[in-house]
Design a protein around this motif. Structure first.
Motif, short mmCIF file in Angstrom:
data_model
loop_
_atom_site.label_atom_id
_atom_site.label_comp_id
_atom_site.label_asym_id
_atom_site.label_seq_id
_atom_site.Cartn_x
_atom_site.Cartn_y
_atom_site.Cartn_z
N ALA A 1 0.82 -1.21 0.00
CA ALA A 1 0.00 0.00 0.00
C ALA A 1 0.85 1.26 0.00
CB ALA A 1 -0.93 0.00 1.21
N GLU A 2 1.92 1.28 0.79
CA GLU A 2 2.74 2.49 0.87
C GLU A 2 3.46 2.75 -0.45
OE1 GLU A 2 6.39 4.56 3.38
OE2 GLU A 2 5.57 2.65 4.05
N GLN A 3 4.09 1.70 -1.00
CA GLN A 3 4.80 1.90 -2.26
C GLN A 3 3.84 2.24 -3.39
OE1 GLN A 3 7.84 -0.88 -3.45
NE2 GLN A 3 8.28 -1.45 -1.34
N PHE A 4 2.67 1.61 -3.38
CA PHE A 4 1.68 1.91 -4.42
C PHE A 4 1.26 3.38 -4.37
CE2 PHE A 4 -2.96 2.03 -5.50
CZ PHE A 4 -2.80 1.92 -6.88
N THR A 5 0.96 3.88 -3.17
CA THR A 5 0.50 5.26 -3.07
C THR A 5 1.63 6.25 -3.32
OG1 THR A 5 0.79 5.25 -0.66
CG2 THR A 5 -1.37 4.68 -1.51
N ARG A 6 2.85 5.90 -2.98
CA ARG A 6 3.98 6.78 -3.29
C ARG A 6 4.19 6.90 -4.79
NH1 ARG A 6 9.08 5.61 0.61
NH2 ARG A 6 10.09 6.56 -1.18
N SER A 7 3.80 5.87 -5.52
CA SER A 7 3.96 5.92 -6.98
C SER A 7 3.07 6.98 -7.61
CB SER A 7 3.65 4.55 -7.60
OG SER A 7 2.26 4.27 -7.59
N PHE A 8 2.02 7.41 -6.89
CA PHE A 8 1.15 8.47 -7.42
C PHE A 8 1.90 9.77 -7.65
CE2 PHE A 8 -2.67 6.50 -4.97
CZ PHE A 8 -2.79 5.53 -5.94
N LEU A 9 3.01 9.96 -6.94
CA LEU A 9 3.72 11.22 -7.02
C LEU A 9 4.51 11.39 -8.32
CD1 LEU A 9 5.06 11.43 -3.36
CD2 LEU A 9 3.10 12.61 -4.34
N SER B 1 -12.68 0.37 -12.11
CA SER B 1 -12.39 1.63 -11.42
C SER B 1 -11.20 2.36 -12.03
CB SER B 1 -12.11 1.35 -9.94
OG SER B 1 -10.96 0.52 -9.82
N GLY B 2 -10.32 1.63 -12.70
CA GLY B 2 -9.11 2.24 -13.25
C GLY B 2 -8.10 2.62 -12.20
N SER B 3 -8.25 2.09 -10.98
CA SER B 3 -7.40 2.51 -9.87
C SER B 3 -5.93 2.18 -10.07
CB SER B 3 -7.90 1.87 -8.57
OG SER B 3 -8.17 0.48 -8.73
N GLY B 4 -5.62 1.23 -10.91
CA GLY B 4 -4.22 0.92 -11.20
C GLY B 4 -3.56 1.92 -12.11
N THR B 5 -4.35 2.87 -12.65
CA THR B 5 -3.82 3.88 -13.56
C THR B 5 -3.90 5.28 -12.97
OG1 THR B 5 -5.93 4.36 -14.69
CG2 THR B 5 -4.67 2.48 -15.49
N TRP B 6 -4.14 5.38 -11.68
CA TRP B 6 -4.35 6.70 -11.08
C TRP B 6 -3.08 7.54 -11.04
CZ3 TRP B 6 -8.18 5.46 -6.48
CH2 TRP B 6 -9.45 5.21 -7.02
N GLY B 7 -1.92 6.94 -11.27
CA GLY B 7 -0.71 7.75 -11.43
C GLY B 7 -0.81 8.63 -12.67
N GLY C 1 2.85 -2.65 -11.60
CA GLY C 1 3.54 -1.61 -12.37
C GLY C 1 4.06 -0.48 -11.51
N TYR C 2 3.61 -0.39 -10.26
CA TYR C 2 3.91 0.78 -9.44
C TYR C 2 5.38 0.88 -9.05
CZ TYR C 2 3.14 -2.54 -5.53
OH TYR C 2 3.17 -3.62 -4.67
N GLN C 3 6.15 -0.19 -9.19
CA GLN C 3 7.59 -0.12 -8.94
C GLN C 3 8.38 0.03 -10.24
OE1 GLN C 3 7.51 -3.91 -6.83
NE2 GLN C 3 8.07 -2.87 -4.92
N ARG C 4 7.66 0.16 -11.36
CA ARG C 4 8.32 0.21 -12.67
C ARG C 4 7.87 1.43 -13.49
NH1 ARG C 4 7.06 -5.35 -15.50
NH2 ARG C 4 4.91 -4.71 -15.02
N ASN C 5 7.29 2.42 -12.83
CA ASN C 5 6.76 3.60 -13.52
C ASN C 5 5.74 3.22 -14.58
OD1 ASN C 5 9.98 4.66 -13.03
ND2 ASN C 5 8.31 5.96 -12.32
#
Length: 396
Positions: free
Chosen positions: A138-146, A300-306, A379-383
């Motif tokens: 959860a933490e790494q996923f949400t940090r990827s939003f930045l 929901s598309g939540s995996g693309t919110w970055g 994908g959140y650790q791979r941009n």
């Protein structure tokens, strides 16, 4: 959503620095935006109403707005200007003139952890953590939003070497695997690669869902929620000798698909507007059985919110169960068209358990399919985007 006359009037104060005027413009956009349409569409309309803003001004104001929305509802007690600056501080990683002007004491080059420590803050931006699928940090996923995910290209068969020759020495890029190229987001690929049929713009994780496609010559495949057809083109590239049928509920989207297929040189297919929730679906179908079905379900598309960080603010928790119910309804109607021994590939760009693992349980327990594989494509650790894929087979 229209730009009002009031919103269209942004004063440019001669006695202010451009940094202060940028903040004023960003505040106007943020307060005028209500989430009813994608942020990038709203920004286009907004800037069209402000022709006095140059391209550099528009780019910087857009960055400030996106930095703000990447915070979701975190630290929402702060004044609007302070939240814009906070988002910029956490998102930027190199020297920034605007932050130097407003917050010279902030070290933009510091690590994420040091930035939070300097401000005495704890990171907590995601309000739906209890719904996350298994295996997601959860933490790494949400940090990827930045950070905005990269732009990924999939080289069409036989075109990788030619594309790399155009990129070599002139552009920053990374080759990933056999056919994938990563570029900085915002790269104008059409100016670099003149022939659009050489490549497809397709996220890394989306490309990797195609590793589960194993089409054979002569088989009939149905991409039932085809959208603009990225996975259909991937499927066709894997095996051009299939019979491809693509459908979507939106006629305008299918028109985009036809244009994209024409650019890709794909002609051997059929398409149709279909409502997969309709009880009369069978009467509208061109055939009753398919060897393979790609169900890239509405989600929901939540995996693309970055890429669309405004969603973090405007998405409602109740929508998760609404999407999950829709996915089950579609699956129930689609599965009967799967031939004995055939394969259904279930895909979402969601990180929510209700849309992923619970949908797989439905495919198995209610629809009678055998699940051969399922899980997150991280994908959140791979941009890149984060997706979910399951491979289900109908036993014959």
């Amino acid at each position: 959503m229209k730009i009002t006359k009031k919103e269209a009037s942004i004063p440019i104060f001669a006695n202010m620095t451009r940094w202060e005027n940028y903040i004023i413009a960003a505040e106007k956009i943020i307060t005028g935006y209500n989430g009813s349409l994608p942020l990038h569409h709203y920004l286009k309309t907004f800037f069209k109403a402000h022709p006095h803003m140059g391209s550099r001004d528009r780019k910087r104001v857009q960055q400030l707005v996106y930095h703000f929305f990447r915070l979701g509802n975190w630290q929402q007690n702060l004044p609007l200007k302070e939240r814009i600056l906070l988002g910029t501080f956490l998102c930027e990683q190199g020297p920034d003139e605007l932050l130097t002007f407003f917050k010279p004491e902030w070290d933009v080059t510091a690590s994420f952890e040091d930035k939070l420590a300097a401000l005495g803050l704890q990171w907590s931006v995601f309000p739906f953590a209890k719904h996350l699928s298994a295996g997601i940090d959860a933490e790494q996923f949400t940090r990827s939003f930045l950070q905005q995910p990269k732009l990924f290209l999939r080289a069409r068969p036989g075109k990788l070497a030619a594309i790399l020759r155009l990129l070599e020495g002139n552009y920053v890029y990374e080759q990933i695997g056999a056919n994938t190229i990563a570029l900085p987001n915002g790269t104008k690929t059409e100016l670099i690669i003149p022939d659009k049929s050489w490549y497809e713009v397709q996220d890394l994780s989306s490309q990797e869902t195609g590793l589960r496609f194993h089409p054979k010559a002569g088989e009939h495949w149905w991409d039932c929620c085809a959208a603009s057809g990225g996975k259909s083109i991937l499927l066709h590239d894997l095996q051009p000798a299939i019979h491809l049928f693509a459908s979507d509920v939106r006629a305008s989207i299918l028109e985009n698909l036809r244009k994209r297929f024409a650019e890709a040189g794909l002609k051997n297919y059929s398409s149709k507007v279909l409502d997969l929730t309709s009880p009369a679906l069978r009467a509208s179908m061109p055939r009753t059985q398919f060897s393979g079905i790609i169900l890239d379900a509405p989600c929901s598309g939540s995996g693309t919110w970055g890429r669309t960080p405004e969603s973090i603010t405007f998405f409602k928790e109740a929508q998760i169960s609404e999407y999950a119910a829709l996915q089950k309804q579609i699956a129930r109607n689609v599965v009967p068209f799967l031939a004995p021994g055939g394969t259904l590939i279930y895909i979402t760009c969601s990180v929510f358990r209700e849309e992923n693992e619970e949908a797989v349980a439905f495919l198995e327990q209610v629809c009678g399919l055998k699940i051969e594989e399922s899980g997150i494509v991280s994908g959140y650790q791979r941009n890149a985007d984060t997706m979910f894929v399951a491979v289900a087979r109908r036993e014959g």
